[in-house]
Write an enzyme that holds these catalytic residues in place. Structure first.
Site, PDB file in Angstrom:
ATOM      1  N   ARG A 176      12.192  15.895 -29.517  1.00  0.00           N
ATOM      2  CA  ARG A 176      13.570  15.807 -29.013  1.00  0.00           C
ATOM      3  C   ARG A 176      14.271  17.162 -29.153  1.00  0.00           C
ATOM      4  O   ARG A 176      15.003  17.583 -28.264  1.00  0.00           O
ATOM      5  CB  ARG A 176      14.352  14.726 -29.765  1.00  0.00           C
ATOM      6  N   LYS A 235       9.172   7.484 -31.593  1.00  0.00           N
ATOM      7  CA  LYS A 235       8.962   6.075 -31.955  1.00  0.00           C
ATOM      8  C   LYS A 235       9.349   5.151 -30.788  1.00  0.00           C
ATOM      9  O   LYS A 235       8.610   4.245 -30.429  1.00  0.00           O
ATOM     10  CB  LYS A 235       9.792   5.714 -33.208  1.00  0.00           C
ATOM     11  N   THR A 236      10.499   5.415 -30.185  1.00  0.00           N
ATOM     12  CA  THR A 236      10.938   4.583 -29.063  1.00  0.00           C
ATOM     13  C   THR A 236       9.983   4.761 -27.883  1.00  0.00           C
ATOM     14  O   THR A 236       9.581   3.787 -27.238  1.00  0.00           O
ATOM     15  CB  THR A 236      12.361   5.001 -28.623  1.00  0.00           C
ATOM     16  N   ASP A 277      15.546  -0.847 -33.275  1.00  0.00           N
ATOM     17  CA  ASP A 277      15.687   0.487 -33.852  1.00  0.00           C
ATOM     18  C   ASP A 277      16.480   0.379 -35.150  1.00  0.00           C
ATOM     19  O   ASP A 277      17.258  -0.561 -35.320  1.00  0.00           O
ATOM     20  CB  ASP A 277      16.426   1.379 -32.843  1.00  0.00           C
ATOM     21  N   THR A 310      13.811   5.308 -39.918  1.00  0.00           N
ATOM     22  CA  THR A 310      13.639   6.632 -40.521  1.00  0.00           C
ATOM     23  C   THR A 310      13.468   6.458 -42.033  1.00  0.00           C
ATOM     24  O   THR A 310      13.219   7.410 -42.740  1.00  0.00           O
ATOM     25  CB  THR A 310      14.893   7.495 -40.269  1.00  0.00           C
TER      26      THR A 310
END
Ligand code: ADP
Length: 363
Positions: free
Chosen positions: A240, A87-88, A132, A181
């Site tokens: 990740r 997302k980032t 975020d 999330t």
């Protein structure tokens, strides 16, 4: 003043799920961890290098081209999905595509109205402001954002009590990009102010293999294709985690082998680190075991699973279940959670057990 920077390491932000992590499990957490030090250098720098999420990339390519040709800011965007799915990264790429500044902060850093006000007044036209964990915004901050997003105006209350008055400051047309999330935890008025809402998907095996190969190339780790595939299989559909597992396997291959990550090397290393062949950790396995052993495969309520695993409901719902559902090990039904035949097989239960349990349920 909130900490705000283009390269703020997320590890400095308070962790959204304070967890008594069992050490090995941290390896399989989608959250950013202190050991993910190279994460910034591994972020793809172009949309082409951003692997997977095809639909999202298509939507964004059209949106950025249209906004650029009109010389306007992009619509406000909301990205949601489990941690570590990009997302980032995609938000930073958007800023690059648009040729605008990227300002990054997170909701827990925006404690008082001053924090968000300071950030908003410093924005330039078309800038992207990335927030975020946007579901964790304080109420007052959220209300300031409503007018900022809709009317590009900052309403500031000056003074206190009966003498207080509101002053409005015009803001440049900026783009707010929110990441979360927990889509369901967002207040409806906030959700409604986003022009585009997109859920990021888990990555498939081929995409994760590509990501592992790309990262090995950047880190100069010699790797064989089936070594990359082995890591990809155990990475819970999450880039990740794939990158983190690769770094651990690389260390192992350097110490125990000649440095090349082969399939055998990846397998041995990941077994040693207790990463299950499908990337399940202790809690995932416990969830399924409880369903099968104590509740004949389900249905089981969320509270029961939470009590038996020592996790909170939210973490089970937001972190564990999405992946277990993705690989078809768990189903959510109106009556509760059910383990699937694949879950029985993976945990080594005989398929007949499920049939017997179902018969008992019918009887
Ligand atoms: P999120 O914001 O969803 O938690 P990030 O954008 O921080 O996830 O991504 C975590 C890491 O995973 C990044 O550092 C990046 O290296 C890698 N990554 C994420 N998405 C992709 C992708 N589509 N292709 C390649 N690498 C990715």
């Amino acid at each position: 003043m909130a900490i705000i920077s283009s390269h703020q390491p997320e590890s400095e932000a308070p962790s959204p799920t304070p967890k008594k992590a069992r050490p090995r499990e941290a390896l399989l957490s989608g959250q950013e961890l202190p050991q993910d030090t190279q994460e910034e250098s591994l972020r793809p720098q172009t949309l082409n290098a951003y692997i997977g999420q095809r639909e999202l990339k298509e939507v964004l390519t059209v949106a950025t081209a249209a906004a650029r040709s009109r010389g306007e800011a992009l619509d406000h965007l909301l990205f949601y999905g489990p941690p570590g799915l990009g997302k980032t990264t995609i938000s930073q790429l958007l800023a690059r595509e648009m040729g605008v500044n990227f300002k990054m902060t997170s909701a827990p850093a925006l404690e008082s109205p001053k924090d968000i006000a300071g950030i908003l007044v410093a924005l330039q036209a078309k800038d992207i402001l990335f927030i975020d964990e946007i579901h964790r915004l304080a109420r007052v901050t959220e209300e300031i954002l409503y007018t900022a997003m809709e009317d590009f105006r900052l309403d500031i209350v000056i003074g206190k009590g009966r003498t207080s008055r509101i002053t409005s400051v015009p803001l440049p047309r900026f783009t707010l990009v929110g990441a979360t999330t927990r889509y369901a935890a967002l207040a409806a008025p906030l959700r409604d102010r986003f022009g585009l809402v997109h859920r990021l998907r888990f990555y498939d095996q081929a995409e994760l293999t590509q990501i592992v190969l790309r990262t090995s190339n950047l880190l100069k780790v010699p790797i064989e294709k089936d070594g990359a595939e082995e890591i990809a299989r155990r990475a819970r559909g999450t880039p990740r985690i794939a990158n983190r597992l690769l770094r651990r396997v690389r260390d192992y291959a350097e110490v125990k082998g000649n440095g090349t990550v082969t399939q055998a090397m990846a397998q041995t290393a990941l077994e040693l680190f207790e990463v299950d062949p499908r990337g399940l950790n202790w809690t995932d396995r416990r969830i399924l075991e409880i369903m099968i052993e104590n509740y004949r495969g389900g249905p089981v309520g969320l509270d029961t699973l939470a009590a038996a695993t020592g996790e909170d409901r939210q973490t089970i719902e937001d972190v564990y279940e999405p992946y277990l559902m993705q690989i078809d090990y768990l189903q959510r039904t109106a009556r509760g959670r059910m383990a699937t035949p694949r879950a029985y097989a993976h945990l080594g239960y005989k398929p007949e057990l499920q049939a017997q349990q179902q018969l008992l349920d019918l009887g």
